[in-house]
Design an enzyme around this catalytic site. Structure first.
Site, PDB file in Angstrom:
ATOM      1  N   HIS A 118      -2.589 -17.843  28.527  1.00 15.84           N
ATOM      2  CA  HIS A 118      -1.439 -16.952  28.310  1.00 15.84           C
ATOM      3  C   HIS A 118      -0.369 -17.206  29.375  1.00 15.84           C
ATOM      4  O   HIS A 118      -0.656 -17.690  30.476  1.00 15.84           O
ATOM      5  CB  HIS A 118      -1.889 -15.489  28.355  1.00 15.84           C
ATOM      6  N   GLU A 122     -10.812 -12.045  28.840  1.00  9.68           N
ATOM      7  CA  GLU A 122     -10.930 -12.611  30.182  1.00  9.68           C
ATOM      8  C   GLU A 122     -12.188 -12.143  30.904  1.00  9.68           C
ATOM      9  O   GLU A 122     -12.752 -11.086  30.608  1.00  9.68           O
ATOM     10  CB  GLU A 122      -9.684 -12.246  30.998  1.00  9.68           C
TER      11      GLU A 122
END
Length: 198
Positions: A15, A95
């Site tokens: 990202h 994550e």
């Protein structure tokens, strides 16, 4: 760890930048949006993908459920003129969780949790932060994702995910994987047990 052999090329995109990235804060499970630079990086990743693979429209697209990854995917697909939202979300790609350390910088953690921080430095792959998970645990979580891939795939996810993938395919050792820098705005192309940045 027995390496996974991927049947097709895998393209990993971290990202774009968030304010917490810029400040050096551990995000983990915190849902932090992209900042202006992060949105630019997402668009840059799309241009790199277009140059790498003119047949990008035929790929499978999968994102972490976290806002920063979904926003990156939305920008990427918009730049590529692909149908918005026509990609899969996979919760296993969220994550690495840093637990009680989330929101703090490494500098703050080294000062307040000196012994724990030193333990992590000695074994970044296996260390479990208080209330969090280790890279080893993360790799176990995402192994099935890699084993299920059927065609060339673009995954938009996180730095921890990319490190775990590098170890799982045997591109680097698990101990080295935990130390690898994962860049925002670039793409990591994994083919066989090789991984290259573009």
């Amino acid at each position: 760890m027995v390496p996974i052999t991927l049947p097709q090329r895998l393209i990993l995109i971290r990202h774009g930048e968030t304010e917490w990235n810029r400040e050096g804060r551990l995000q983990g499970a915190q849902d932090i949006p992209l900042n202006a630079l992060g949105r630019t990086q997402a668009a840059e990743a799309a241009e790199r993908l277009k140059a790498l693979a003119p047949d990008f429209a035929a790929f499978d697209y999968v994102a972490s459920p976290m806002e920063r990854a979904r926003e990156t995917m939305d920008i990427l697909r918009g730049q590529l003129q692909l149908e918005p939202g026509a990609y899969r979300i996979d919760g296993r790609l969220r994550e690495l969780t840093f637990g009680d350390w989330e929101g703090f910088t490494w500098r703050e953690i080294r000062k307040s949790e000196r012994e724990q921080a030193q333990m992590r430095e000695r074994d970044k792959w296996g260390f479990v932060p208080p209330g969090g998970e280790s890279y080893r645990m993360l790799a176990e979580r995402i192994r099935p994702v890699l084993e299920e891939l059927q065609r060339e795939t673009v995954i938009v996810s996180h730095g921890g995910i990319a490190r775990a993938v590098l170890a799982l395919v045997g591109a680097v050792s698990s101990q080295k994987a935990a130390l690898v820098d994962i860049w925002q705005g670039k793409i990591l192309v994994v083919s066989g047990n090789q991984a290259d940045w573009l």
